[in-house]
Design an enzyme around this catalytic site. Structure first.
Site, PDB file in Angstrom:
ATOM      1  N   SER A 124     -60.195  20.380  58.133  1.00  0.00           N
ATOM      2  CA  SER A 124     -60.925  20.104  59.367  1.00  0.00           C
ATOM      3  C   SER A 124     -60.807  21.271  60.337  1.00  0.00           C
ATOM      4  CB  SER A 124     -60.314  18.861  60.020  1.00  0.00           C
ATOM      5  OG  SER A 124     -60.778  18.720  61.337  1.00  0.00           O
ATOM      6  N   TYR A 148     -53.009  14.311  63.187  1.00  0.00           N
ATOM      7  CA  TYR A 148     -54.089  14.369  62.191  1.00  0.00           C
ATOM      8  C   TYR A 148     -54.319  15.828  61.764  1.00  0.00           C
ATOM      9  CZ  TYR A 148     -58.881  14.874  60.571  1.00  0.00           C
ATOM     10  OH  TYR A 148     -59.991  15.245  59.862  1.00  0.00           O
ATOM     11  N   LYS A 152     -53.531  17.894  58.053  1.00  0.00           N
ATOM     12  CA  LYS A 152     -54.482  18.724  57.291  1.00  0.00           C
ATOM     13  C   LYS A 152     -53.885  20.127  57.081  1.00  0.00           C
ATOM     14  CE  LYS A 152     -57.998  15.907  56.750  1.00  0.00           C
ATOM     15  NZ  LYS A 152     -58.422  15.482  55.407  1.00  0.00           N
TER      16      LYS A 152
END
Ligand code: UFG
Length: 333
Positions: A124, A148, A152
């Protein structure tokens, strides 16, 4: 090719399943159905006129992954499975490290065991954090500001080490900017139970009468209209980036998948109004914690080395979302 797709019942995964089947690949899907919908996989197979193997299981179950891979014999893995809510990752970081990091490690271990040497991973733009100046090239400094994004980033680091240790391994990290859109048939799109966090699914919910008004987070960002600017990319363009990634040589590759063009929240609302012919009521409220002002990709590296370029504009993205809202008013029910 024989392609193993994790998270193939989710928004992006199901559209990838459709496209891979459509291109003539053999596809095996695993998904724990915590967020995804089996009907999305069924619709993908139906639209492509092909069949697909589906296993309702979790990538953290390494033993099951090994069993499925041993019977399917994949040549490549596309790893879409994972959680993606920034706010939820702040309140429940353990879930994010368990699903996204432990899940990816389990998958890589199963791949090693089954001699599968090609992995395309959904990362991302969030890994770039807030310190750099957009547009972001792949060399921009990384520094995700929430669990989050850190989950990643951790998987990216893991893939770097795996590629360094095993020279026959092809690892492809694709950093998504803001994927929106739907299949043009209106059969597969982003369907969120309850209240979506992301802008476009929320606007779609307002158009469907499920929510009253859009909240525009922030009016004082250093952008032309004061709202946040994002690089929205049609999900079908994003998937073409994955298809192109199947041909890369061994070693680690990292690519941004974005258009290189940003749009503000107000521009998205205006475009959704014009494609739907409806008025979308909105209130301008305070900034949402953790949001950056502008996130835009430098897609030059993907254009040169992956021979990939996004083709669809914001109007087409919004038109396909509106079509999905009309054709699938209750999502996958
Ligand atoms: N926004 C609103 N109102 C809303 C929702 C969002 O004004 O109800 C604004 C945000 O402030 C931002 C823009 O719309 O300026 C886009 O927000 P999204 O929530 O749609 O997406 P983000 O840019 O926050 O990206 C997040 C994660 C990404 C992830 C993406 C899609 O940071 O990693 O969601 O899941 F890819």
């Amino acid at each position: 090719m024989r392609i193993f797709v994790t998270g193939g019942a989710g928004f992006i995964g199901a559209l990838a399943v459709w496209r891979l089947l459509d291109l003539g690949h053999d596809v095996c899907v695993v998904d724990n159905l915590s967020v995804g919908h089996q009907a999305a996989v069924d619709r993908a197979a139906h639209l492509a006129g092909k069949s697909v193997e589906f296993y309702p299981c979790d990538v953290r179950q390494t033993g099951q992954m090994i069993e499925i891979m041993q019977s399917f014999h994949p040549e490549a893995v596309m790893h879409f499975a994972g959680l993606k809510s920034v706010a939820e990752s702040v309140s429940s970081p353990e879930r994010y490290y368990e699903n996204n990091v432990q899940g990816s490690l389990s998958l890589i271990q199963a791949m090693q065991q089954c001699q599968v040497h090609r992995l395309v991973f959904s990362s991302s733009a969030t890994v770039y954090g807030a310190s750099g100046t957009p547009p972001f090239s792949e060399q921009a400094e990384l520094g995700p500001v929430n669990p989050y994004g850190r989950s990643k980033w951790m998987v990216e680091l893991m893939m770097r080490d795996v590629c360094a240790a095993h020279t026959d391994f092809t690892g492809v990290i694709l950093r998504y900017f803001n994927p929106v859109g739907a299949h043009p048939s209106g059969q597969i799109g982003e369907w969120v139970q309850g209240s979506p966090n992301n802008l476009v699914p929320y606007v779609m919910g307002v158009l469907q009468g499920r929510f009253d008004r859009v909240r525009v987070f922030g009016s004082d960002y250093p952008t032309p209209d004061g709202s946040g600017v994002r690089d929205y990319i049609h999900v079908l363009d994003l998937i073409e980036g994955h298809v192109a990634a199947l041909g890369l040589p061994a070693g680690l590759s990292v690519f941004n998948l974005g258009t290189g063009r940003g749009y503000s929240v107000h521009e998205v609302i205006q475009t959704m109004q014009s494609v739907s012919g409806r008025t979308i009521p909105f209130d301008v409220v305070d900034r949402r914690p953790g949001d950056v002002a502008i996130s835009i990709a430098d897609p030059g590296c993907a254009e040169r080395l992956l021979c990939w370029k996004a083709q669809r504009d914001l109007t087409e993205m919004c038109r396909d979302v509106w079509n999905f809202a009309k054709c699938s008013p209750r999502g996958y029910e």
